[in-house]
Design a protein around this motif. Structure first.
Motif, PDB file in Angstrom:
ATOM      1  N   GLN A 186       0.833  -1.190   0.000  1.00 31.23           N
ATOM      2  CA  GLN A 186       0.000   0.000   0.000  1.00 31.23           C
ATOM      3  C   GLN A 186       0.870   1.243   0.000  1.00 31.23           C
ATOM      4  O   GLN A 186       0.898   2.010   0.946  1.00 31.23           O
ATOM      5  CB  GLN A 186      -0.922  -0.023   1.236  1.00 31.23           C
ATOM      6  N   ALA A 187       1.645   1.419  -1.058  1.00 31.12           N
ATOM      7  CA  ALA A 187       2.587   2.531  -1.123  1.00 31.12           C
ATOM      8  C   ALA A 187       2.253   3.494  -2.247  1.00 31.12           C
ATOM      9  O   ALA A 187       3.137   4.120  -2.807  1.00 31.12           O
ATOM     10  CB  ALA A 187       3.995   1.986  -1.291  1.00 31.12           C
ATOM     11  N   THR A 188       0.974   3.594  -2.586  1.00 35.28           N
ATOM     12  CA  THR A 188       0.550   4.482  -3.665  1.00 35.28           C
ATOM     13  C   THR A 188      -0.035   5.775  -3.106  1.00 35.28           C
ATOM     14  O   THR A 188      -0.864   5.756  -2.197  1.00 35.28           O
ATOM     15  CB  THR A 188      -0.505   3.800  -4.554  1.00 35.28           C
ATOM     16  N   TYR A 189       0.429   6.889  -3.646  1.00 36.13           N
ATOM     17  CA  TYR A 189      -0.115   8.205  -3.335  1.00 36.13           C
ATOM     18  C   TYR A 189      -1.000   8.570  -4.528  1.00 36.13           C
ATOM     19  O   TYR A 189      -0.511   8.949  -5.587  1.00 36.13           O
ATOM     20  CB  TYR A 189       1.010   9.215  -3.181  1.00 36.13           C
ATOM     21  N   ASN A 190      -2.314   8.459  -4.362  1.00 42.31           N
ATOM     22  CA  ASN A 190      -3.227   8.512  -5.503  1.00 42.31           C
ATOM     23  C   ASN A 190      -3.503   9.911  -6.036  1.00 42.31           C
ATOM     24  O   ASN A 190      -3.939  10.058  -7.176  1.00 42.31           O
ATOM     25  CB  ASN A 190      -4.556   7.844  -5.121  1.00 42.31           C
ATOM     26  N   ASP A 191      -3.252  10.926  -5.241  1.00 45.17           N
ATOM     27  CA  ASP A 191      -3.552  12.306  -5.653  1.00 45.17           C
ATOM     28  C   ASP A 191      -2.424  13.205  -5.166  1.00 45.17           C
ATOM     29  O   ASP A 191      -2.373  13.568  -3.991  1.00 45.17           O
ATOM     30  CB  ASP A 191      -4.900  12.732  -5.057  1.00 45.17           C
ATOM     31  N   VAL A 192      -1.504  13.537  -6.074  1.00 45.84           N
ATOM     32  CA  VAL A 192      -0.340  14.330  -5.699  1.00 45.84           C
ATOM     33  C   VAL A 192      -0.226  15.547  -6.616  1.00 45.84           C
ATOM     34  O   VAL A 192      -0.192  15.417  -7.839  1.00 45.84           O
ATOM     35  CB  VAL A 192       0.960  13.503  -5.788  1.00 45.84           C
ATOM     36  N   GLN A 245       5.186  18.914  -2.456  1.00 42.51           N
ATOM     37  CA  GLN A 245       4.174  17.929  -2.818  1.00 42.51           C
ATOM     38  C   GLN A 245       3.010  17.996  -1.841  1.00 42.51           C
ATOM     39  O   GLN A 245       3.206  17.960  -0.620  1.00 42.51           O
ATOM     40  CB  GLN A 245       4.763  16.515  -2.826  1.00 42.51           C
ATOM     41  N   GLN A 246       1.825  18.112  -2.401  1.00 41.45           N
ATOM     42  CA  GLN A 246       0.584  18.083  -1.639  1.00 41.45           C
ATOM     43  C   GLN A 246      -0.033  16.710  -1.874  1.00 41.45           C
ATOM     44  O   GLN A 246      -0.561  16.438  -2.954  1.00 41.45           O
ATOM     45  CB  GLN A 246      -0.345  19.199  -2.115  1.00 41.45           C
ATOM     46  N   CYS A 247       0.096  15.827  -0.893  1.00 38.24           N
ATOM     47  CA  CYS A 247      -0.262  14.407  -1.049  1.00 38.24           C
ATOM     48  C   CYS A 247      -1.630  14.129  -0.439  1.00 38.24           C
ATOM     49  O   CYS A 247      -1.869  14.434   0.741  1.00 38.24           O
ATOM     50  CB  CYS A 247       0.778  13.516  -0.385  1.00 38.24           C
ATOM     51  N   ARG A 248      -2.493  13.530  -1.224  1.00 35.10           N
ATOM     52  CA  ARG A 248      -3.826  13.154  -0.772  1.00 35.10           C
ATOM     53  C   ARG A 248      -4.095  11.695  -1.152  1.00 35.10           C
ATOM     54  O   ARG A 248      -3.452  11.149  -2.027  1.00 35.10           O
ATOM     55  CB  ARG A 248      -4.892  14.058  -1.420  1.00 35.10           C
ATOM     56  N   GLN A 249      -5.040  11.073  -0.456  1.00 36.33           N
ATOM     57  CA  GLN A 249      -5.411   9.675  -0.723  1.00 36.33           C
ATOM     58  C   GLN A 249      -4.173   8.767  -0.668  1.00 36.33           C
ATOM     59  O   GLN A 249      -3.879   8.008  -1.583  1.00 36.33           O
ATOM     60  CB  GLN A 249      -6.111   9.533  -2.072  1.00 36.33           C
ATOM     61  N   VAL A 250      -3.465   8.850   0.449  1.00 33.05           N
ATOM     62  CA  VAL A 250      -2.255   8.051   0.644  1.00 33.05           C
ATOM     63  C   VAL A 250      -2.653   6.678   1.174  1.00 33.05           C
ATOM     64  O   VAL A 250      -3.148   6.561   2.301  1.00 33.05           O
ATOM     65  CB  VAL A 250      -1.287   8.754   1.611  1.00 33.05           C
ATOM     66  N   ASP A 251      -2.434   5.643   0.378  1.00 31.71           N
ATOM     67  CA  ASP A 251      -2.907   4.307   0.725  1.00 31.71           C
ATOM     68  C   ASP A 251      -2.390   3.824   2.070  1.00 31.71           C
ATOM     69  O   ASP A 251      -3.155   3.339   2.903  1.00 31.71           O
ATOM     70  CB  ASP A 251      -2.510   3.299  -0.367  1.00 31.71           C
ATOM     71  N   TRP A 252      -1.068   3.923   2.289  1.00 32.21           N
ATOM     72  CA  TRP A 252      -0.503   3.335   3.506  1.00 32.21           C
ATOM     73  C   TRP A 252      -0.898   4.106   4.761  1.00 32.21           C
ATOM     74  O   TRP A 252      -0.712   3.613   5.883  1.00 32.21           O
ATOM     75  CB  TRP A 252       1.022   3.215   3.398  1.00 32.21           C
ATOM     76  N   MET A 253      -1.492   5.301   4.584  1.00 33.98           N
ATOM     77  CA  MET A 253      -2.014   6.075   5.709  1.00 33.98           C
ATOM     78  C   MET A 253      -3.541   6.005   5.748  1.00 33.98           C
ATOM     79  O   MET A 253      -4.200   6.885   6.280  1.00 33.98           O
ATOM     80  CB  MET A 253      -1.548   7.524   5.617  1.00 33.98           C
ATOM     81  N   ALA A 254      -4.099   4.937   5.149  1.00 35.02           N
ATOM     82  CA  ALA A 254      -5.551   4.705   5.131  1.00 35.02           C
ATOM     83  C   ALA A 254      -6.298   5.855   4.475  1.00 35.02           C
ATOM     84  O   ALA A 254      -7.369   6.272   4.914  1.00 35.02           O
ATOM     85  CB  ALA A 254      -6.082   4.463   6.548  1.00 35.02           C
TER      86      ALA A 254
END
Length: 253
Positions: A18-24, A58-67
């Protein structure tokens, strides 16, 4: 007593799939600087590829490994080549990474990424101006701006999707004595996938702080602010996603 620090170890390594950052959303800046002075901050085993300082917000949203949670970060790095006994790789060496949440700071530090805390604003967009600021307890030390954005065509956007070799240094001090229990270069590979991009006029403004304004970081800010901005390249804004590779946190030799 913590038995093998089990909960803390799991916090860092349970998210392998779960290491995908879906909205960056990323803002990327680079400028030519004094290569001799910049080389002073590059550790043994690495050599500076170009006399450039790289800054990425980087503005990271929907980070998988952070639920599905979120955070913002600013990475300051330099392009380097690692010349080891068996490994020779080109990439970027992270000099410092500011983040605005505890969880990614703790996990990154365990892996050798030099992460520390700062208040990092979400991206402000007014007309055709993009800006953000980093501060510590009310004292701003870095401002990033981009103006005059021009949309890039699909062919150029596709070329921005790539794998990046990001280097760090894992250092664990010895307890009760000088020196280190562990001191080693690490590779933290990641992949960026751009879906849209703009190029524009970039501006980077460092503000040196006094010790009393930021007692743990003022010397880092002073060192980076002291590097001359000889020539600023165009800034780039991208929207897409980022993926931490499964083979991340590799020890280099």
């Amino acid at each position: 007593m913590l038995q093998n620090a089990g909960p803390f170890r799991r916090m860092a390594f349970d998210a392998d799939a779960q290491a995908t950052y879906n909205d960056v959303v990323s803002l990327v800046y680079s400028y030519r600087t004094d290569g001799d002075r910049l080389s002073d901050y590059i550790p043994e085993g690495f050599e500076l590829s170009k006399p450039e300082l790289l800054i990425q917000y980087q503005q990271c949203r929907q980070v998988d490994w952070m639920a599905g949670s979120y955070y913002n970060l600013i990475t300051v790095a330099a392009p380097v080549r690692f010349n080891g006994r068996s490994d020779q790789l080109d990439g970027v060496f992270a000099l410092v990474v500011w983040e605005n949440k505890t969880t990614p700071i703790l996990t990154g530090q365990q892996m050798g990424v030099p992460k520390i805390y700062a208040d990092i604003e979400d991206l402000h967009i007014v007309a055709e101006t993009y800006r953000t600021r980093a501060s510590y307890e009310g004292s701003t030390f870095l401002r990033l701006d981009m103006t005059q954005p021009k949309l890039m065509d699909k062919e150029h956007v596709a070329a921005l999707s790539m794998e990046v070799n990001s280097f760090g240094w894992r250092y664990v001090p010895r307890v009760g004595a000088p020196g280190a229990e562990l001191s080693q270069p690490i590779l933290f590979p990641m992949r960026s996938e751009a879906q849209s991009a703009w190029v524009g006029r970039g501006a980077v403004q460092w503000t040196e702080l006094k010790w009393e304004e930021n007692p743990m970081q003022w010397h880092i800010i002073k060192a980076l602010a002291g590097l001359p901005m000889i020539e600023m390249a165009p800034a780039m804004l991208t929207k897409g996603r980022a993926i931490l590779m499964e083979s991340r946190d590799v020890v280099l030799k």
